[in-house]
Design a protein around this motif. Structure first.
Motif, PDB file in Angstrom:
ATOM      1  N   GLN A  29      59.360  32.180  39.440  1.00 59.34           N
ATOM      2  CA  GLN A  29      60.396  31.436  40.152  1.00 59.34           C
ATOM      3  C   GLN A  29      61.392  32.379  40.828  1.00 59.34           C
ATOM      4  O   GLN A  29      61.898  32.106  41.899  1.00 59.34           O
ATOM      5  CB  GLN A  29      61.132  30.533  39.153  1.00 59.34           C
ATOM      6  CG  GLN A  29      62.157  29.611  39.810  1.00 59.34           C
ATOM      7  CD  GLN A  29      62.812  28.710  38.802  1.00 59.34           C
ATOM      8  OE1 GLN A  29      62.458  28.724  37.625  1.00 59.34           O
ATOM      9  NE2 GLN A  29      63.766  27.919  39.235  1.00 59.34           N
ATOM     10  N   HIS A  30      61.682  33.493  40.185  1.00 58.96           N
ATOM     11  CA  HIS A  30      62.588  34.479  40.749  1.00 58.96           C
ATOM     12  C   HIS A  30      61.919  35.843  40.681  1.00 58.96           C
ATOM     13  O   HIS A  30      62.438  36.774  40.083  1.00 58.96           O
ATOM     14  CB  HIS A  30      63.918  34.503  39.975  1.00 58.96           C
ATOM     15  CG  HIS A  30      64.632  33.185  39.980  1.00 58.96           C
ATOM     16  ND1 HIS A  30      65.213  32.676  41.113  1.00 58.96           N
ATOM     17  CD2 HIS A  30      64.849  32.290  38.991  1.00 58.96           C
ATOM     18  CE1 HIS A  30      65.784  31.503  40.811  1.00 58.96           C
ATOM     19  NE2 HIS A  30      65.563  31.250  39.547  1.00 58.96           N
ATOM     20  N   GLN A  31      60.749  35.943  41.265  1.00 57.99           N
ATOM     21  CA  GLN A  31      59.949  37.150  41.116  1.00 57.99           C
ATOM     22  C   GLN A  31      60.583  38.351  41.804  1.00 57.99           C
ATOM     23  O   GLN A  31      60.406  39.477  41.370  1.00 57.99           O
ATOM     24  CB  GLN A  31      58.549  36.901  41.662  1.00 57.99           C
ATOM     25  CG  GLN A  31      57.567  38.026  41.360  1.00 57.99           C
ATOM     26  CD  GLN A  31      56.177  37.683  41.811  1.00 57.99           C
ATOM     27  OE1 GLN A  31      55.950  36.657  42.436  1.00 57.99           O
ATOM     28  NE2 GLN A  31      55.222  38.534  41.489  1.00 57.99           N
ATOM     29  N   HIS A  32      61.330  38.095  42.866  1.00 63.15           N
ATOM     30  CA  HIS A  32      61.936  39.194  43.616  1.00 63.15           C
ATOM     31  C   HIS A  32      63.407  38.901  43.873  1.00 63.15           C
ATOM     32  O   HIS A  32      63.787  37.776  44.155  1.00 63.15           O
ATOM     33  CB  HIS A  32      61.213  39.397  44.955  1.00 63.15           C
ATOM     34  CG  HIS A  32      59.773  39.773  44.794  1.00 63.15           C
ATOM     35  ND1 HIS A  32      59.351  41.065  44.617  1.00 63.15           N
ATOM     36  CD2 HIS A  32      58.651  39.008  44.766  1.00 63.15           C
ATOM     37  CE1 HIS A  32      58.038  41.089  44.487  1.00 63.15           C
ATOM     38  NE2 HIS A  32      57.591  39.858  44.577  1.00 63.15           N
ATOM     39  N   TRP A  33      64.201  39.929  43.769  1.00 67.87           N
ATOM     40  CA  TRP A  33      65.622  39.793  44.037  1.00 67.87           C
ATOM     41  C   TRP A  33      65.886  39.737  45.535  1.00 67.87           C
ATOM     42  O   TRP A  33      65.066  40.155  46.353  1.00 67.87           O
ATOM     43  CB  TRP A  33      66.376  40.966  43.434  1.00 67.87           C
ATOM     44  CG  TRP A  33      66.369  40.986  41.930  1.00 67.87           C
ATOM     45  CD1 TRP A  33      65.931  39.990  41.103  1.00 67.87           C
ATOM     46  CD2 TRP A  33      66.797  42.060  41.080  1.00 67.87           C
ATOM     47  NE1 TRP A  33      66.068  40.366  39.790  1.00 67.87           N
ATOM     48  CE2 TRP A  33      66.603  41.625  39.741  1.00 67.87           C
ATOM     49  CE3 TRP A  33      67.340  43.320  41.321  1.00 67.87           C
ATOM     50  CZ2 TRP A  33      66.925  42.439  38.655  1.00 67.87           C
ATOM     51  CZ3 TRP A  33      67.658  44.122  40.231  1.00 67.87           C
ATOM     52  CH2 TRP A  33      67.456  43.689  38.916  1.00 67.87           C
ATOM     53  N   HIS A 163      60.099  46.803  40.602  1.00 71.61           N
ATOM     54  CA  HIS A 163      59.237  45.717  41.074  1.00 71.61           C
ATOM     55  C   HIS A 163      60.034  44.495  41.503  1.00 71.61           C
ATOM     56  O   HIS A 163      59.574  43.701  42.335  1.00 71.61           O
ATOM     57  CB  HIS A 163      58.222  45.330  39.990  1.00 71.61           C
ATOM     58  CG  HIS A 163      58.841  44.734  38.769  1.00 71.61           C
ATOM     59  ND1 HIS A 163      59.569  45.473  37.854  1.00 71.61           N
ATOM     60  CD2 HIS A 163      58.853  43.458  38.309  1.00 71.61           C
ATOM     61  CE1 HIS A 163      59.993  44.686  36.894  1.00 71.61           C
ATOM     62  NE2 HIS A 163      59.586  43.455  37.138  1.00 71.61           N
ATOM     63  N   LEU A 164      61.245  44.348  40.975  1.00 68.89           N
ATOM     64  CA  LEU A 164      62.084  43.207  41.342  1.00 68.89           C
ATOM     65  C   LEU A 164      62.770  43.421  42.687  1.00 68.89           C
ATOM     66  O   LEU A 164      63.194  42.464  43.337  1.00 68.89           O
ATOM     67  CB  LEU A 164      63.145  42.976  40.266  1.00 68.89           C
ATOM     68  CG  LEU A 164      62.605  42.638  38.872  1.00 68.89           C
ATOM     69  CD1 LEU A 164      63.710  42.751  37.837  1.00 68.89           C
ATOM     70  CD2 LEU A 164      61.985  41.247  38.863  1.00 68.89           C
ATOM     71  N   LEU A 165      62.868  44.663  43.109  1.00 74.98           N
ATOM     72  CA  LEU A 165      63.555  44.986  44.359  1.00 74.98           C
ATOM     73  C   LEU A 165      62.664  44.843  45.580  1.00 74.98           C
ATOM     74  O   LEU A 165      63.145  44.763  46.703  1.00 74.98           O
ATOM     75  CB  LEU A 165      64.085  46.426  44.298  1.00 74.98           C
ATOM     76  CG  LEU A 165      65.227  46.651  43.310  1.00 74.98           C
ATOM     77  CD1 LEU A 165      65.381  48.134  43.029  1.00 74.98           C
ATOM     78  CD2 LEU A 165      66.517  46.083  43.845  1.00 74.98           C
ATOM     79  N   ARG A 166      61.368  44.821  45.363  1.00 74.77           N
ATOM     80  CA  ARG A 166      60.433  44.746  46.488  1.00 74.77           C
ATOM     81  C   ARG A 166      60.399  43.325  47.041  1.00 74.77           C
ATOM     82  O   ARG A 166      60.224  42.376  46.289  1.00 74.77           O
ATOM     83  CB  ARG A 166      59.038  45.181  46.053  1.00 74.77           C
ATOM     84  CG  ARG A 166      58.977  46.671  45.732  1.00 74.77           C
ATOM     85  CD  ARG A 166      57.680  47.046  45.076  1.00 74.77           C
ATOM     86  NE  ARG A 166      57.646  48.473  44.766  1.00 74.77           N
ATOM     87  CZ  ARG A 166      56.876  49.021  43.846  1.00 74.77           C
ATOM     88  NH1 ARG A 166      56.080  48.250  43.128  1.00 74.77           N
ATOM     89  NH2 ARG A 166      56.894  50.316  43.630  1.00 74.77           N
TER      90      ARG A 166
END
Length: 317
Positions: A29-33, A163-166
Motif C-alpha cells: 500500500q505504501h511501497q515507495h515514499w 528500497h523505499l526511496l526508489r
C-alpha cells in the motif's frame, strides 16, 4: 445450523483479519515514499565525493563505523517534502554543535519511522501528510564546501531505507539504458583508437605498461558541445592533472546505480540536476597540451568499472 455456523465463522475470521491489517498495513500500500526534495523527483542518492559516499553502509570515520542512513541529494535552500504521513517530533540535533545544518525532524507513521537531518522543518510537532511541505534544505555548502548537498535520511530502527526511496515506476526499456551521445559530432560515442600518446579503450596500457587505463576516451573535437549521458546530479570541479593546464577541468554525475566522471571538459555548472542529453559544457583545447592526439573526453566510472557497454549506442541493433 451448519450454514449459520459457517457464516459466523467467516465473519469472525474476516474481523480478525481486518484487525491484523489495521495493526500491520500491507507494505504494497505504501511501497515507495514520496519525493523528498524539490528538484530530485527520483530521490537520487548522493554518490561519492571527497567527504565520503552517501549509500547505506558506506564507511565513516576511516572505516571504523558505517553510514546508518542514506543521503538524498538536495540543493541548499530547496523545499523538502514529507515522504509519508505521520506525526512530527523534534528537533533533532545530529551534530550537537549548533552549526548551520544542525537541525532536523522525525516522522512516525503507521508503518515507518524516519529521521530527516540537515533540514529546517516549518514545525516540529503535529500531523503531516505524504507530499506536504515539511521545510527547507539547510546551507550544507557553508559547513562542507564542495560536498554533494543532501538530506540525511535515517530509519529509526537503523534499517536500510534505500528500497523505499526508489520511485514506483517500471524499469526503463532496454534501449533507454544506454547513455546519450556525449559529444556533438560523435553520435555513436566512438572511442579513441591508438595514437602516439596511447590508446583510448578500457584497460589500455599506461605508464609504460605498469598501469592500466581505467576509463574510456570518447572522441570529441576541441571546442565541441558536450552532453549529459544520463540524468543525475552534478558535482565538481574535478582536477585530473592537478597542474592547471588548459584541459584540467571536469565534472561528476551521480544517479541511482551510476556515477561517472567526465574530464577534459568545462561544464556550464558544477552542481544541480541535469537531464539526459542536456548541454553539459564544452570540450577543452586538448591539442594545446597534447599536439596531434585524438582529442577526447576521458570518461571514468567512479568505481573504476568499464563504461564501454553503456557508451555503445544501438550497437548490434
Amino acid at each position: 445450523m451448519p450454514a449459520l455456523s459457517l457464516v459466523t465463522l467467516v465473519s469472525l475470521v474476516s474481523a480478525v483479519f481486518t484487525k491484523q491489517l489495521d495493526a500491520h498495513p500491507p507494505q504494497q500500500q505504501h511501497q515507495h515514499w514520496a519525493q523528498i526534495c524539490r528538484g530530485n523527483p527520483g530521490n537520487l542518492i548522493r554518490g561519492c565525493d571527497r567527504y565520503g559516499c552517501g549509500n547505506f553502509g558506506a564507511d565513516r570515520h576511516s572505516g571504523k563505523e558505517k553510514h546508518a542512513g542514506v543521503d538524498v541529494i538536495c540543493a541548499d535552500g530547496a523545499t523538502v517534502y514529507a515522504p509519508f504521513s505521520g506525526q512530527l517530533s523534534g528537533p533533532i540535533r545530529f551534530f550537537h554543535n549548533g552549526n548551520a545544518i544542525d537541525d532536523g525532524v522525525q516522522i512516525r507513521g503507521k508503518s515507518y519511522c524516519v529521521k530527516l537531518v540537515c533540514i529546517h522543518p516549518f514545525r516540529y510537532h503535529g500531523q503531516i501528510h505524504r507530499g506536504q511541505r515539511l521545510g527547507k534544505m539547510l546551507p550544507m555548502q557553508k559547513v562542507y564546501p564542495g560536498i554533494i548537498s543532501h538530506i540525511h535520511v535515517e530509519n529509526c530502527d537503523g534499517s536500510d531505507p534505500t528500497h523505499l526511496l526508489r520511485p514506483a515506476v517500471p524499469p526503463l526499456p532496454q534501449q533507454d539504458r544506454r547513455w546519450a551521445a556525449v559529444c556533438a559530432g560523435n553520435p555513436t560515442n566512438e572511442i579513441r583508437g591508438c595514437d602516439k600518446y596511447g590508446c583510448g579503450y578500457y584497460g589500455a596500457p599506461r605508464r609504460n605498461g605498469k598501469g592500466k587505463h581505467r576509463a574510456v576516451d570518447v572522441v570529441c573535437a576541441d571546442g565541441a558541445t558536450v552532453y549529459a549521458p544520463f540524468t543525475g546530479q552534478l558535482s565538481g570541479p574535478l582536477k585530473f592533472f592537478h597542474n592547471g593546464n588548459a584541459i584540467d577541468d571536469g565534472v561528476q554525475i551521480n544517479a541511482p546505480g551510476l556515477c561517472v566522471k567526465l574530464l577534459c571538459i568545462h561544464p556550464i555548472r558544477y552542481s544541480g540536476e541535469i537531464s539526459k542529453g542536456q548541454v553539459l559544457g564544452r570540450m577543452l583545447p586538448m591539442q594545446r597540451v597534447f599536439p596531434g592526439i585524438t582529442s577526447h573526453i576521458h570518461i571514468e566510472n567512479c568505481d573504476h568499472s568499464d563504461p564501454t557497454s553503456n557508451l555503445e549506442r544501438g550497437k548490434g541493433q
